[in-house]
Design a protein around this motif. Sequence first.
Motif, short mmCIF file in Angstrom:
data_model
loop_
_atom_site.label_atom_id
_atom_site.label_comp_id
_atom_site.label_asym_id
_atom_site.label_seq_id
_atom_site.Cartn_x
_atom_site.Cartn_y
_atom_site.Cartn_z
N LYS A 29 0.84 -1.19 0.00
CA LYS A 29 0.00 0.00 0.00
C LYS A 29 0.88 1.25 0.00
O LYS A 29 1.92 1.29 0.67
CB LYS A 29 -0.90 0.02 1.23
CG LYS A 29 -1.96 -1.07 1.24
CD LYS A 29 -2.80 -1.00 2.50
CE LYS A 29 -3.86 -2.10 2.51
NZ LYS A 29 -4.68 -2.06 3.75
N PRO A 30 0.47 2.28 -0.72
CA PRO A 30 1.25 3.53 -0.72
C PRO A 30 1.16 4.21 0.64
O PRO A 30 0.24 3.97 1.43
CB PRO A 30 0.59 4.36 -1.82
CG PRO A 30 -0.79 3.82 -1.94
CD PRO A 30 -0.69 2.36 -1.61
N GLU A 69 0.26 7.11 1.60
CA GLU A 69 -0.95 7.86 1.92
C GLU A 69 -2.11 6.98 2.36
O GLU A 69 -3.07 7.46 2.97
CB GLU A 69 -1.39 8.73 0.73
CG GLU A 69 -1.62 7.98 -0.56
CD GLU A 69 -0.37 7.91 -1.45
OE1 GLU A 69 -0.54 7.71 -2.66
OE2 GLU A 69 0.75 8.07 -0.90
N GLU A 70 -2.02 5.67 2.10
CA GLU A 70 -3.06 4.75 2.57
C GLU A 70 -2.80 4.22 3.97
O GLU A 70 -3.72 3.76 4.65
CB GLU A 70 -3.20 3.56 1.62
CG GLU A 70 -4.02 3.85 0.39
CD GLU A 70 -4.33 2.56 -0.36
OE1 GLU A 70 -4.60 1.52 0.27
OE2 GLU A 70 -4.30 2.60 -1.60
#
Length: 199
Positions: A190-191, A193-194
């Motif tokens: 997951k990036p 920001e997630e």
Amino acid sequence: MHTAAAEFAELMASRRSVREFSTEPVPDSVIDLAVRAAASAPSGAHVQPWRFVVVTDPVRKRRLREAAEAEEYEFYNRRASAEWLGAIARFGTDWHKPFLTDAPAVIVVFEVHQGPNSPKPYYVKESVGIAVGFLLAALHHAGLATLTHTPSPMRFLNEVCERPPEERPYLVIPVGYPAPGTRVPDIVRKPLEEVMVRC
């Protein structure tokens, strides 16, 4: 500071779980230093409620594998939910666990609870979990491959590793070099920001 943080983040992003290990031995000193790093983790009331059992003896590894496969056979064929089996299907795992004998070292991590020679611990699972994170990072930093394995139930590990009842199995970590031609799942993390929120 930024450079050091970026280099470490990049290093850890390259870590992958490996299920196929070479039988090539790894230096005892590297394992020792990785466990030393793990044991520097913070713990509730500084009780340090962990035990790292390094298994390298082929006979003991064979016993460990046989017992783990017996539990895993029951799990995959009788106890696991269809939802769980569906979630892990893409990884192609089953009850066969050759990595427990192929890997040159297997580190069995135990939670240490109150016993005749151990004080009452606090926040045991949290403390041991942090220590395991340190351990995985240290082993990866040293250039070794690992896998986190959690046979269920795990009480057979006390007998195999000759540990007292106040020590409760937490995790099994095969350690070594990837076997030639090893392939790992093409996963995407997951990036940032997630997974991170600023408030």
